[in-house]
Design an enzyme around this catalytic site. Structure first.
Site, PDB file in Angstrom:
ATOM      1  N   ASP A   1      93.263  11.507  55.630  1.00 15.26           N
ATOM      2  CA  ASP A   1      93.068  12.033  54.284  1.00 15.26           C
ATOM      3  C   ASP A   1      92.623  13.505  54.316  1.00 15.26           C
ATOM      4  OD1 ASP A   1      92.809  11.081  51.421  1.00 15.26           O
ATOM      5  OD2 ASP A   1      90.782  11.881  51.700  1.00 15.26           O
TER       6      ASP A   1
ATOM      7  N   GLU B   1      97.302  14.372  56.101  1.00 11.70           N
ATOM      8  CA  GLU B   1      97.624  14.843  54.749  1.00 11.70           C
ATOM      9  C   GLU B   1      97.209  16.309  54.663  1.00 11.70           C
ATOM     10  OE1 GLU B   1      96.596  13.870  50.051  1.00 11.70           O
ATOM     11  OE2 GLU B   1      95.052  13.797  51.577  1.00 11.70           O
TER      12      GLU B   1
ATOM     13  N   HIS C   1     100.245   7.184  46.370  1.00 12.06           N
ATOM     14  CA  HIS C   1      99.320   6.743  45.318  1.00 12.06           C
ATOM     15  C   HIS C   1      98.775   7.907  44.494  1.00 12.06           C
ATOM     16  CE1 HIS C   1      96.939   8.172  48.574  1.00 12.06           C
ATOM     17  NE2 HIS C   1      95.852   8.140  47.833  1.00 12.06           N
ATOM     18  N   ASP C   2      99.095   9.144  44.877  1.00  5.70           N
ATOM     19  CA  ASP C   2      98.628  10.314  44.127  1.00  5.70           C
ATOM     20  C   ASP C   2      99.738  10.929  43.280  1.00  5.70           C
ATOM     21  OD1 ASP C   2      96.097  10.208  45.357  1.00  5.70           O
ATOM     22  OD2 ASP C   2      96.768  11.437  47.037  1.00  5.70           O
TER      23      ASP C   2
END
Ligand code: GLC
Length: 540
Positions: free
Chosen positions: A199, A241, A315-316
């Protein structure tokens, strides 16, 4: 040397919305286990599991209060072990989400750190005195609106939070923090996982007092240190990410000899429908020529050095069919076109849950229907700054993260088979038409296009390794490219628009590999393309 993840297709599960097994309205690990046969049928090699650790859920699990325990709503560590074991039986690896730029403010480290300036955990986080007027040390902003600094009464200092104030940033300059993270990673590696999705990893080298957040000076040193202390030499997959990656930066992360990561998620294509230098809420139409340029740049730049990831959704992000396809008249056609266009490129493709059945956005009429902290904070912030409510809601409907987070649509039963209870987030009412049961019963469904694309990758080295060359087209909204390997040549042709057009096929095709208008046959010469038509030819 080749690695399993170069030929793999990864499926992202957002556990909260995937499958509930106990009727509390929240998806859970047992629910995921019950759907592994479905994922095996789809043919994927690995699951990227969004966070399942203990969390007060300020940001749906991206705020972790214990990295070595499981969120109560999701189950137990025994369930997690079972998921890993059941995955292994089906050749599906579990990729854990590693959220270590920040913790929850309820993590034991932060609970300690905030107590006093000389607490042993104080330096696990980033603290600063107020400026002369009592304000935050500088004007760094949080991704979730407002200042990135929050005042802590107990000690009269501010702490840094690049996301919500319940997500204090870890201080990676502190060696103890780094080693605590590595120990935790090894705890998971020992359980037999397949790797990590990291992340916002490009933020860990931050220098907040110099207002540097992404791509800080020590970032790559930290990743090399992490590599050697944890997954190095273990045949695991790692994907970072990295919102701020250029191709040059992506190579730093992903060239094998640098001992960092397998690949990164870069977001250049994803930014094409936002106004330049504004943020994601400031909308503009997608330009297909710009999209071609960006994909071509990444395909060519990372063709022999480093490795690409390929994705439309996560999911974003909003659902791709609503975003760049057509969820009104050509849902299935545009969904297949987008799938073919992406999955025939070089890199590791990611499918986000529901993408394979063509799930679409779910527009809201009022902020009361929104759950996501990012959208809610932005709404309040923009309202205070004088934006019109309708415009803010328009942005939320176009880009809000809840679009991707509505529960997975499994069948025709109440709540789409996601839960027998009250779902934590509204189920899209279109589950009566769009659901897994329907998709599996319809041999012409999007599901089978995804299944075939995965199979093509597994069976054909040209899909994994072939060179990419963009084809010049008369219509700029036709996106066509060649893949070539060892004398073999494939041609991908896609019509990226809701109207008919044509394409000049200059070579006689040997065969058709995959197409989304099934009964069409093709010959050399002018091809009349239907709206969102996509076809892949074997040329040699
Ligand atoms: C990443 C996650 C996102 C989360 C943020 C903070 O961008 O994908 O969901 O809110 O990091 O952890």
């Amino acid at each position: 040397m080749t690695s399993w993840w170069q030929k793999a297709v990864v499926y992202q599960v957002y556990p909260r919305s995937f499958q509930d097994s106990d009727g509390d309205g929240i998806g859970d690990l047992k629910g995921i286990i019950s759907r592994l046969d479905y994922l095996e049928k789809l043919g994927i090699d690995a699951i990227w599991l969004s966070p399942v650790y203990k969390s007060p859920n300020d940001d749906n699990g991206y705020d972790i209060s214990d990295y070595e325990d499981i969120m109560d709503e999701f189950g137990t560590m025994a369930d997690m072990d079972e998921l890993i074991a059941e995955g292994h039986k089906r050749n599906i690896k579990i990729i854990m989400d590693l959220v270590v730029n920040h913790t929850s403010d309820e993590h034991a480290w932060f609970v300690e750190a905030k107590q006093s300036k000389d607490n042993p955990y104080r330096d696990y986080y980033v603290w600063a005195d107020p400026d002369a007027e009592g304000n935050p040390p500088n004007d760094l902003g949080s991704t979730f609106s407002g200042s990135a600094w929050e005042y802590s009464e107990l000690t009269g200092q501010y702490y840094l939070h690049l996301f919500s104030k319940k997500q204090p940033d870890l201080n990676w300059e502190n060696e103890k923090v780094r080693h605590a993270v590595y120990d935790m990673m090894n705890f998971w590696i020992d359980k037999g996982i397949g790797g990590f999705r990291m992340d916002v990893i490009d933020l860990v080298g931050k220098k907040p007092f110099e207002k540097i957040t992404g791509n800080g000076p020590k970032l790559h040193d930290y990743l090399q240190e992490m590599h050697h202390a944890t997954f190095g030499g273990k045949d695991l997959m790692t994907v970072g990410e990295t919102w701020g990656a250029t191709p040059e930066i992506a190579k730093l992360y992903s060239k094998p000899e640098r001992d960092e990561l397998s690949m990164v998620f870069q977001f250049e294509h994803s930014g094409l429908d936002q106004q330049p230098w504004k943020d994601k809420w400031d909308l503009q139409d997608l330009s297909i020529p710009a999209l071609k340029e960006v994909f071509t740049k990444w395909q060519t730049e990372l063709s022999s050095e480093g490795w690409n990831s390929l994705f439309w959704n996560n999911h974003d992000l909003p659902r791709i069919i609503s975003r760049w396809g057509n969820d009104k008249d050509y849902r299935v056609e545009s969904g297949k076109m987008l799938a073919i266009l992406l999955h025939q490129q070089k890199g590791t493709p990611y499918i986000y849950q529901g993408e394979e059945i063509g799930m679409v956005n779910y527009p809201v009429e009022s902020i009361d229907e929104v759950d996501d902290i990012e959208s809610i904070n932005m709404y309040n912030d923009r309202l205070a700054r004088g934006y019109a409510k309708e415009d803010i809601l328009k942005s939320i409907n176009a880009k809000g993260r809840d679009n991707a987070r509505t529960p997975m649509q499994w069948d025709y039963s109440e709540n789409a088979g996601f839960t027998t209870g009250t779902p934590w987030l509204h189920v899209n009412p279109n589950y009566h038409e769009i659901n897994v049961k329907q998709a599996l019963e319809d041999s012409n469904s999007l599901f089978y296009t995804y299944q075939k694309l995965i199979q093509l990758r597994h069976d054909n080295p040209i899909v994994v390794w072939g060179d990419f060359t963009l084809v010049d087209t008369a219509d700029e909204n036709v996106f066509a490219y060649y893949r070539e390997l060892d004398g073999q040549k494939w041609l991908v042709v896609t019509n990226f628009q809701a109207k008919k057009t044509s394409f000049e096929l200059t070579e006689e095709p040997k065969s058709t590999i995959i197409q989304n208008y099934n009964d069409k046959t093709y010959q050399k010469g002018q091809l009349d393309l239907e709206p969102y038509e996509a076809v892949v030819f074997e040329i040699k």
